[in-house]
Write a protein that holds these residues in place. Structure first.
Motif, PDB file in Angstrom:
ATOM      1  N   ASN A 179      28.414  28.511 -40.292  1.00 50.27           N
ATOM      2  CA  ASN A 179      28.560  27.172 -40.873  1.00 50.27           C
ATOM      3  C   ASN A 179      27.245  26.397 -40.903  1.00 50.27           C
ATOM      4  O   ASN A 179      27.230  25.213 -41.207  1.00 50.27           O
ATOM      5  CB  ASN A 179      29.615  26.370 -40.098  1.00 50.27           C
ATOM      6  N   GLY A 180      26.169  27.071 -40.528  1.00 56.46           N
ATOM      7  CA  GLY A 180      24.863  26.425 -40.520  1.00 56.46           C
ATOM      8  C   GLY A 180      24.542  25.690 -39.243  1.00 56.46           C
ATOM      9  O   GLY A 180      23.451  25.132 -39.109  1.00 56.46           O
ATOM     10  N   ASN A 181      25.476  25.653 -38.289  1.00 55.23           N
ATOM     11  CA  ASN A 181      25.235  24.940 -37.034  1.00 55.23           C
ATOM     12  C   ASN A 181      24.273  25.729 -36.148  1.00 55.23           C
ATOM     13  O   ASN A 181      24.390  26.957 -36.019  1.00 55.23           O
ATOM     14  CB  ASN A 181      26.550  24.716 -36.280  1.00 55.23           C
ATOM     15  N   VAL A 182      23.331  25.003 -35.541  1.00 53.90           N
ATOM     16  CA  VAL A 182      22.309  25.645 -34.694  1.00 53.90           C
ATOM     17  C   VAL A 182      22.189  24.864 -33.393  1.00 53.90           C
ATOM     18  O   VAL A 182      22.060  23.636 -33.397  1.00 53.90           O
ATOM     19  CB  VAL A 182      20.935  25.679 -35.394  1.00 53.90           C
ATOM     20  N   ASP A 183      22.242  25.586 -32.265  1.00 53.85           N
ATOM     21  CA  ASP A 183      21.959  24.973 -30.961  1.00 53.85           C
ATOM     22  C   ASP A 183      21.197  25.984 -30.112  1.00 53.85           C
ATOM     23  O   ASP A 183      20.996  27.132 -30.519  1.00 53.85           O
ATOM     24  CB  ASP A 183      23.250  24.513 -30.262  1.00 53.85           C
ATOM     25  N   ASP A 184      20.752  25.535 -28.950  1.00 56.87           N
ATOM     26  CA  ASP A 184      19.936  26.393 -28.084  1.00 56.87           C
ATOM     27  C   ASP A 184      20.653  27.695 -27.752  1.00 56.87           C
ATOM     28  O   ASP A 184      20.063  28.778 -27.824  1.00 56.87           O
ATOM     29  CB  ASP A 184      19.607  25.656 -26.775  1.00 56.87           C
ATOM     30  N   TYR A 185      21.927  27.586 -27.361  1.00 59.24           N
ATOM     31  CA  TYR A 185      22.672  28.762 -26.914  1.00 59.24           C
ATOM     32  C   TYR A 185      22.831  29.785 -28.037  1.00 59.24           C
ATOM     33  O   TYR A 185      22.563  30.976 -27.855  1.00 59.24           O
ATOM     34  CB  TYR A 185      24.048  28.339 -26.386  1.00 59.24           C
ATOM     35  N   THR A 186      23.273  29.327 -29.198  1.00 57.56           N
ATOM     36  CA  THR A 186      23.510  30.251 -30.315  1.00 57.56           C
ATOM     37  C   THR A 186      22.213  30.900 -30.784  1.00 57.56           C
ATOM     38  O   THR A 186      22.185  32.094 -31.082  1.00 57.56           O
ATOM     39  CB  THR A 186      24.176  29.517 -31.487  1.00 57.56           C
ATOM     40  N   MET A 187      21.140  30.108 -30.848  1.00 56.34           N
ATOM     41  CA  MET A 187      19.859  30.674 -31.243  1.00 56.34           C
ATOM     42  C   MET A 187      19.424  31.748 -30.256  1.00 56.34           C
ATOM     43  O   MET A 187      18.936  32.818 -30.659  1.00 56.34           O
ATOM     44  CB  MET A 187      18.801  29.578 -31.354  1.00 56.34           C
ATOM     45  N   GLY A 245       3.885  28.247 -33.442  1.00 56.64           N
ATOM     46  CA  GLY A 245       4.438  27.760 -34.697  1.00 56.64           C
ATOM     47  C   GLY A 245       5.915  28.078 -34.829  1.00 56.64           C
ATOM     48  O   GLY A 245       6.717  27.241 -35.285  1.00 56.64           O
ATOM     49  N   LEU A 246       6.295  29.278 -34.421  1.00 56.20           N
ATOM     50  CA  LEU A 246       7.708  29.662 -34.455  1.00 56.20           C
ATOM     51  C   LEU A 246       8.540  28.785 -33.530  1.00 56.20           C
ATOM     52  O   LEU A 246       9.646  28.361 -33.885  1.00 56.20           O
ATOM     53  CB  LEU A 246       7.865  31.129 -34.036  1.00 56.20           C
ATOM     54  N   GLU A 247       8.015  28.527 -32.343  1.00 61.04           N
ATOM     55  CA  GLU A 247       8.757  27.705 -31.380  1.00 61.04           C
ATOM     56  C   GLU A 247       8.941  26.276 -31.903  1.00 61.04           C
ATOM     57  O   GLU A 247      10.003  25.672 -31.726  1.00 61.04           O
ATOM     58  CB  GLU A 247       8.033  27.691 -30.027  1.00 61.04           C
ATOM     59  N   ARG A 248       7.918  25.736 -32.551  1.00 60.64           N
ATOM     60  CA  ARG A 248       8.046  24.373 -33.097  1.00 60.64           C
ATOM     61  C   ARG A 248       9.044  24.327 -34.251  1.00 60.64           C
ATOM     62  O   ARG A 248       9.797  23.361 -34.396  1.00 60.64           O
ATOM     63  CB  ARG A 248       6.670  23.867 -33.525  1.00 60.64           C
ATOM     64  N   LEU A 249       9.064  25.381 -35.074  1.00 61.13           N
ATOM     65  CA  LEU A 249      10.047  25.438 -36.145  1.00 61.13           C
ATOM     66  C   LEU A 249      11.451  25.560 -35.565  1.00 61.13           C
ATOM     67  O   LEU A 249      12.396  24.916 -36.044  1.00 61.13           O
ATOM     68  CB  LEU A 249       9.746  26.631 -37.063  1.00 61.13           C
ATOM     69  N   LYS A 250      11.600  26.358 -34.520  1.00 57.92           N
ATOM     70  CA  LYS A 250      12.906  26.492 -33.869  1.00 57.92           C
ATOM     71  C   LYS A 250      13.370  25.161 -33.303  1.00 57.92           C
ATOM     72  O   LYS A 250      14.542  24.781 -33.467  1.00 57.92           O
ATOM     73  CB  LYS A 250      12.837  27.551 -32.753  1.00 57.92           C
ATOM     74  N   ARG A 251      12.470  24.417 -32.662  1.00 52.02           N
ATOM     75  CA  ARG A 251      12.860  23.123 -32.089  1.00 52.02           C
ATOM     76  C   ARG A 251      13.286  22.148 -33.181  1.00 52.02           C
ATOM     77  O   ARG A 251      14.229  21.377 -33.005  1.00 52.02           O
ATOM     78  CB  ARG A 251      11.703  22.546 -31.266  1.00 52.02           C
ATOM     79  N   ALA A 252      12.586  22.178 -34.316  1.00 52.34           N
ATOM     80  CA  ALA A 252      12.954  21.300 -35.433  1.00 52.34           C
ATOM     81  C   ALA A 252      14.341  21.650 -35.960  1.00 52.34           C
ATOM     82  O   ALA A 252      15.137  20.768 -36.300  1.00 52.34           O
ATOM     83  CB  ALA A 252      11.923  21.407 -36.553  1.00 52.34           C
ATOM     84  N   LEU A 253      14.647  22.947 -36.007  1.00 52.08           N
ATOM     85  CA  LEU A 253      15.945  23.403 -36.496  1.00 52.08           C
ATOM     86  C   LEU A 253      17.055  23.015 -35.528  1.00 52.08           C
ATOM     87  O   LEU A 253      18.126  22.528 -35.941  1.00 52.08           O
ATOM     88  CB  LEU A 253      15.906  24.921 -36.692  1.00 52.08           C
ATOM     89  N   ILE A 254      16.817  23.199 -34.245  1.00 50.98           N
ATOM     90  CA  ILE A 254      17.822  22.832 -33.237  1.00 50.98           C
ATOM     91  C   ILE A 254      18.034  21.318 -33.209  1.00 50.98           C
ATOM     92  O   ILE A 254      19.157  20.832 -33.076  1.00 50.98           O
ATOM     93  CB  ILE A 254      17.404  23.368 -31.851  1.00 50.98           C
ATOM     94  N   LYS A 255      16.957  20.561 -33.372  1.00 48.84           N
ATOM     95  CA  LYS A 255      17.071  19.103 -33.397  1.00 48.84           C
ATOM     96  C   LYS A 255      17.918  18.638 -34.580  1.00 48.84           C
ATOM     97  O   LYS A 255      18.693  17.676 -34.468  1.00 48.84           O
ATOM     98  CB  LYS A 255      15.684  18.468 -33.473  1.00 48.84           C
ATOM     99  N   ALA A 256      17.815  19.318 -35.713  1.00 49.05           N
ATOM    100  CA  ALA A 256      18.606  18.959 -36.892  1.00 49.05           C
ATOM    101  C   ALA A 256      20.082  19.295 -36.698  1.00 49.05           C
ATOM    102  O   ALA A 256      20.943  18.718 -37.369  1.00 49.05           O
ATOM    103  CB  ALA A 256      18.063  19.679 -38.119  1.00 49.05           C
TER     104      ALA A 256
END
Length: 348
Positions: A179-187, A245-256
């Motif tokens: 469903n497009g949902n992203v959080d720390d655990y699922t990632m 760079g990957l970690e910052r992109l991941k944080r931006a995705l989780i924040k969204a």
């Protein structure tokens, strides 16, 4: 004597996108140059239509046929010997692939070959090697596709190790982020699942070693463009992909919290549904193989198919071939160019 064809075309029925590339073949003093003149891309996401029992659903088949009809119109005047169409992971595993391919060939107007994973890896390496400056060290080239990821270690134009793993940005996104949902655990779960697949080859690949890591084509280029455009890379790095760079992109995705709410420069709409899955696989590649930086190239399967179709290898530095091609095309004054080069390098 066989005459070199003026135009060649490659069609790639990928698990995420269908792509067509048309290229002009030019003979130069530095070697044979394949110069792309036209390209089409259709985000079919074929793998998203693969059911749990490995059947392609009707909507995904219709999307694929419609795309191939458009490709077929572009290729109408091509000789069959000058076109090669290949299909990858989703059509390797779909139980009703034959049903899809019959109509697909009618739509395209040319035969379609379902290639094995290691053949896909070989062609990916050929495309990447021909699109980058010549190198005397070993390269690790990997391509995160829609349904599989290929890993190749090669030297110059020769692949030495070839593997294809069943992890891809479409299938991984559907499994972990439906469903497009992203959080720390699922990632993290998505990363771990990808790491488990990569562990099958990681020890062998790390023992072989490499001097340069290269991410080829869709997922790698899309992630690199996001990281570069949003200045996520480590300080002083303007191109390619760093671990930071990957970690910052991941944080931006989780924040969204959801990929559909992500607002970033250079984020393309057709990449949104597969971004989280592709990113989790890329993170796993970096972690499992101990990579800190990756170069990227657009050259991959399609370009490899073109060189394979041409039936010969280009074993010169592609920078020299490209310069020679431009010199001929634009009527460069060679004597003047040599004087300027001598002055610039201080060799007068």
């Amino acid at each position: 004597m066989h005459k070199t064809p003026h135009l060649l075309a490659a069609v790639d029925l990928g698990s995420n996108s269908f792509r067509l590339i048309v290229a002009r073949v030019e003979e130069t003093s530095a070697g044979t140059q394949i110069d792309p003149v036209d390209a089409l891309r259709e985000p079919v996401r074929l793998a998203a239509g693969l059911t749990h029992d490995k059947f392609l659903d009707r909507p995904s088949q219709l999307r694929g046929w419609d795309a191939l009809k458009r490709f077929g119109e572009r290729l109408r005047d091509f000789h069959p010997d000058h076109v090669r169409a290949v299909a990858t992971n989703t059509l390797r595993v779909a139980k009703n692939a034959g049903e899809f391919l019959g109509e697909a060939e009618r739509a395209l107007g040319f035969p379609i070959e379902v290639i094995a994973g290691r053949e896909e890896a070989r062609l990916i390496y050929a495309g990447a090697a021909h699109s980058m400056p010549a190198s005397h060290g070993k390269r690790l080239v990997f391509d995160i596709g829609g349904g599989s990821t290929e890993f190749i270690i090669g030297e110059e134009y020769d692949p030495l190790m070839l593997e294809s793993l069943y992890i891809g940005c479409v299938t991984h996104s559907g499994r972990f982020f439906p469903n497009g949902n992203v959080d720390d655990y699922t990632m993290r779960q998505a990363e771990l699942a990808a790491k488990r697949e990569i562990q099958v080859i990681s020890s062998l690949y790390k023992r072989a070693g490499w001097d340069q890591a290269v991410g080829s084509s869709g997922t790698a280029r899309a992630i690199a463009e996001l990281i570069e455009a949003n200045q996520f890379n480590d300080a002083g790095v303007t191109h390619g992909i760093t671990r930071g760079g990957l970690e910052r992109l991941k944080r931006a995705l989780i924040k969204a919290e959801n990929v559909n709410r992500l607002k970033l420069a250079a984020l393309k709409a057709d990449r949104v549904p597969v971004l989280a899955g592709g990113l989790s696989i890329m993170l796993a590649v970096f972690e499992e193989l101990g990579i800190d930086y990756v170069d990227t190239t657009d050259g991959a399967l399609r370009l490899g198919v073109l060189y394979d179709l041409l039936g010969r290898s280009q074993h010169q530095d592609m920078r020299a071939v490209t310069v020679e091609g431009f010199s001929r095309r634009y009527g460069v004054d060679r004597a003047q160019a040599e004087r300027i080069a001598a002055l610039a390098t201080g060799s007068t």
